[in-house]
Design a protein around this motif. Sequence first.
Motif, PDB file in Angstrom:
ATOM      1  N   THR A  27     -24.435 136.790  27.425  1.00 26.99           N
ATOM      2  CA  THR A  27     -24.291 137.629  26.227  1.00 26.99           C
ATOM      3  C   THR A  27     -25.608 138.329  25.894  1.00 26.99           C
ATOM      4  OG1 THR A  27     -22.639 136.056  25.394  1.00 26.99           O
ATOM      5  CG2 THR A  27     -23.532 137.630  23.815  1.00 26.99           C
ATOM      6  N   ALA A  83     -11.252 127.985  29.138  1.00 26.01           N
ATOM      7  CA  ALA A  83     -10.625 129.102  29.852  1.00 26.01           C
ATOM      8  C   ALA A  83     -11.635 129.899  30.687  1.00 26.01           C
ATOM      9  CB  ALA A  83      -9.945 130.034  28.848  1.00 26.01           C
ATOM     10  N   THR A  84     -12.912 129.576  30.526  1.00 25.77           N
ATOM     11  CA  THR A  84     -13.966 130.345  31.205  1.00 25.77           C
ATOM     12  C   THR A  84     -14.576 129.521  32.328  1.00 25.77           C
ATOM     13  OG1 THR A  84     -14.493 131.403  29.088  1.00 25.77           O
ATOM     14  CG2 THR A  84     -16.123 131.606  30.857  1.00 25.77           C
ATOM     15  N   VAL A 132     -15.754 137.781  10.656  1.00 25.72           N
ATOM     16  CA  VAL A 132     -17.132 137.448  11.055  1.00 25.72           C
ATOM     17  C   VAL A 132     -18.044 138.618  10.652  1.00 25.72           C
ATOM     18  CG1 VAL A 132     -18.666 136.931  12.979  1.00 25.72           C
ATOM     19  CG2 VAL A 132     -16.328 136.023  12.978  1.00 25.72           C
ATOM     20  N   ARG A 188     -19.768 134.854  16.738  1.00 29.62           N
ATOM     21  CA  ARG A 188     -19.126 133.541  16.794  1.00 29.62           C
ATOM     22  C   ARG A 188     -19.254 132.967  18.208  1.00 29.62           C
ATOM     23  NH1 ARG A 188     -14.909 131.613  18.883  1.00 29.62           N
ATOM     24  NH2 ARG A 188     -13.531 133.434  18.963  1.00 29.62           N
ATOM     25  N   GLU A 189     -19.757 131.759  18.275  1.00 28.89           N
ATOM     26  CA  GLU A 189     -19.933 131.119  19.585  1.00 28.89           C
ATOM     27  C   GLU A 189     -18.588 130.752  20.212  1.00 28.89           C
ATOM     28  OE1 GLU A 189     -22.572 127.810  19.550  1.00 28.89           O
ATOM     29  OE2 GLU A 189     -24.304 129.003  18.943  1.00 28.89           O
ATOM     30  N   PRO A 190     -18.566 130.583  21.511  1.00 26.15           N
ATOM     31  CA  PRO A 190     -17.319 130.169  22.169  1.00 26.15           C
ATOM     32  C   PRO A 190     -16.831 128.839  21.608  1.00 26.15           C
ATOM     33  CG  PRO A 190     -18.912 130.924  23.794  1.00 26.15           C
ATOM     34  CD  PRO A 190     -19.635 130.885  22.485  1.00 26.15           C
ATOM     35  N   ARG A 208      -4.861 140.246  37.582  1.00 26.55           N
ATOM     36  CA  ARG A 208      -5.247 140.001  36.199  1.00 26.55           C
ATOM     37  C   ARG A 208      -5.507 141.330  35.502  1.00 26.55           C
ATOM     38  NH1 ARG A 208      -9.550 138.156  35.255  1.00 26.55           N
ATOM     39  NH2 ARG A 208      -8.925 137.499  33.203  1.00 26.55           N
ATOM     40  N   ARG A 228     -16.997 140.535  17.880  1.00 18.03           N
ATOM     41  CA  ARG A 228     -17.398 139.581  16.836  1.00 18.03           C
ATOM     42  C   ARG A 228     -17.580 138.181  17.407  1.00 18.03           C
ATOM     43  NH1 ARG A 228     -14.019 143.481  15.486  1.00 18.03           N
ATOM     44  NH2 ARG A 228     -14.326 144.659  13.549  1.00 18.03           N
ATOM     45  N   SER A 229     -16.874 137.905  18.478  1.00 13.76           N
ATOM     46  CA  SER A 229     -17.024 136.620  19.170  1.00 13.76           C
ATOM     47  C   SER A 229     -17.768 136.866  20.478  1.00 13.76           C
ATOM     48  CB  SER A 229     -15.651 136.030  19.482  1.00 13.76           C
ATOM     49  OG  SER A 229     -14.943 136.889  20.361  1.00 13.76           O
ATOM     50  N   ALA A 230     -18.580 135.883  20.881  1.00 11.53           N
ATOM     51  CA  ALA A 230     -19.262 135.988  22.167  1.00 11.53           C
ATOM     52  C   ALA A 230     -18.246 136.207  23.287  1.00 11.53           C
ATOM     53  CB  ALA A 230     -20.076 134.719  22.437  1.00 11.53           C
ATOM     54  N   PHE A 231     -17.133 135.497  23.191  1.00 12.77           N
ATOM     55  CA  PHE A 231     -16.108 135.495  24.226  1.00 12.77           C
ATOM     56  C   PHE A 231     -15.594 136.894  24.562  1.00 12.77           C
ATOM     57  CE2 PHE A 231     -11.624 134.845  25.591  1.00 12.77           C
ATOM     58  CZ  PHE A 231     -11.829 133.990  26.651  1.00 12.77           C
ATOM     59  N   SER A 283     -12.551 134.563  33.909  1.00 14.69           N
ATOM     60  CA  SER A 283     -11.368 133.748  33.668  1.00 14.69           C
ATOM     61  C   SER A 283     -11.227 132.721  34.781  1.00 14.69           C
ATOM     62  CB  SER A 283     -10.129 134.642  33.643  1.00 14.69           C
ATOM     63  OG  SER A 283      -8.970 133.869  33.839  1.00 14.69           O
ATOM     64  N   ARG A 294      -9.521 135.689  40.849  1.00 17.68           N
ATOM     65  CA  ARG A 294      -9.599 135.489  42.289  1.00 17.68           C
ATOM     66  C   ARG A 294     -11.012 135.194  42.734  1.00 17.68           C
ATOM     67  NH1 ARG A 294      -7.799 140.336  46.368  1.00 17.68           N
ATOM     68  NH2 ARG A 294      -9.127 141.545  45.001  1.00 17.68           N
ATOM     69  N   GLU A 328     -11.958 128.454  24.433  1.00 18.62           N
ATOM     70  CA  GLU A 328     -12.558 129.547  25.216  1.00 18.62           C
ATOM     71  C   GLU A 328     -13.424 128.999  26.351  1.00 18.62           C
ATOM     72  OE1 GLU A 328     -12.758 132.876  21.596  1.00 18.62           O
ATOM     73  OE2 GLU A 328     -14.493 131.589  22.018  1.00 18.62           O
ATOM     74  N   HIS A 338     -17.139 139.790  24.282  1.00 19.64           N
ATOM     75  CA  HIS A 338     -18.093 140.795  24.726  1.00 19.64           C
ATOM     76  C   HIS A 338     -17.717 141.289  26.109  1.00 19.64           C
ATOM     77  CE1 HIS A 338     -20.388 139.813  21.235  1.00 19.64           C
ATOM     78  NE2 HIS A 338     -21.278 140.731  21.549  1.00 19.64           N
TER      79      HIS A 338
END
Lengths: 221, 221
Positions: free
Chosen positions: B129, B150-151, A179, B141-143, A14, A94-97, B65, B69, B147, A99
């Motif tokens: 965060t 994908a997490t 944002v 911005r919150e997930p 990845r 700008r997005s939590a994701f 992600s 792995r 997102e 960070h």
Amino acid sequence: METFTPTAKTKLRRLPDRGAFDRETVYQILDEAFICHVGFVVDEQPIVIPTSFGRIDDTLYIHGSAASRMLRALTGGIPVCVEATLVDGLVLARSAFHHSINYRSVVIFGTATLVADDAGKMTALEAITEHIIPGRWAEVREPNAQELKATTVLAVKLEEVSAKVRTGPPKDDEEDMIVPVWAGELPLRVQTLPPIADPYMAADAAVPAHVSQYARGAKNN
Amino acid sequence: METFTPTAKTKLRRLPDRGAFDRETVYQILDEAFICHVGFVVDEQPIVIPTSFGRIDDTLYIHGSAASRMLRALTGGIPVCVEATLVDGLVLARSAFHHSINYRSVVIFGTATLVADDAGKMTALEAITEHIIPGRWAEVREPNAQELKATTVLAVKLEEVSAKVRTGPPKDDEEDMIVPVWAGELPLRVQTLPPIADPYMAADAAVPAHVSQYARGAKNN
């Protein structure tokens, strides 16, 4: 050869753009890190122990009491994973994701080998002491026979090794650019504070240059 | 209960005076550490990966992600060891043997549990965060649903956990007190450098207090 060869274990699946296999990057991260994190398995239980270390060319050295659980386990030739990481900054998106953390890390897979002969141990202990603070070995009392005997030294070869590096600003999605929040990096670095003399030192004892002018960085081999 | 119970795995066999099991010490080390080092085993090979994390009470959260792995392996309920270490200073003794590092470390043994529900994931991502930089979650911005999907979020309970702390000056042998070298500590701390605005920010955008007044420390739970 200036780069390490990626293997099934070290190949990045990845975010491969963060991967690095060149010796210069690997050496620099290892030489700047104060400690490494040694992972091994005892009775199917993974164990991770932080420890100081040293490096000479493509060999990493760790040491400890002959009585330590880690050293005794690793002397048995079991697989080991050694990891070292430098945290360079916080990545504020700008997005939590999105960070993240800017970092440089090295992961080594291998097997530890016992350094049994006194000359080899002495060389490794010099590397470990100089890794803590360059210029120190020449100033201090060297290990004596009893200390050498009480110390186990292990070597791990840099063969299956890779580095990962994240740098730069956050990577926000296009639609998040509006944002209304500050985005960027907050860089971090390790700073020295004024040295504290040992209580048994004369209070006005001169602080030597290798302490007062200490600056962490890569060495030249 | 204010302390964790030592177990066969967490009981310190060597240098037991460095051990600590009180929650305050364990929490403080975890909350101050930027990253943790996650050890696990795949096909008998130990793997140690650095990663960011968060903590709520006695639960540590990691994320990544769904394709990673580490996350995929740990989702299988295999044993995990999570370690975090702060380096506080260099310990410069009169003898090479007594050189050391002042540090605070935590080691957790356990099993990771998948956080499957969206509300639980959101809470964990907030903790992660806010662990990077407190005050951030409310600003960004919150997930979104994509997102979140994908997490992968995993929880590790603080149950089998211990801390180790070394502080103070070197501990030289009596007969080395005459060695004519400066001895003491060189304290280290992580310092922030001036924030770097994202290239897409207005250059004169005000830096918010949670960034400009950032100071690493323990939180209050």
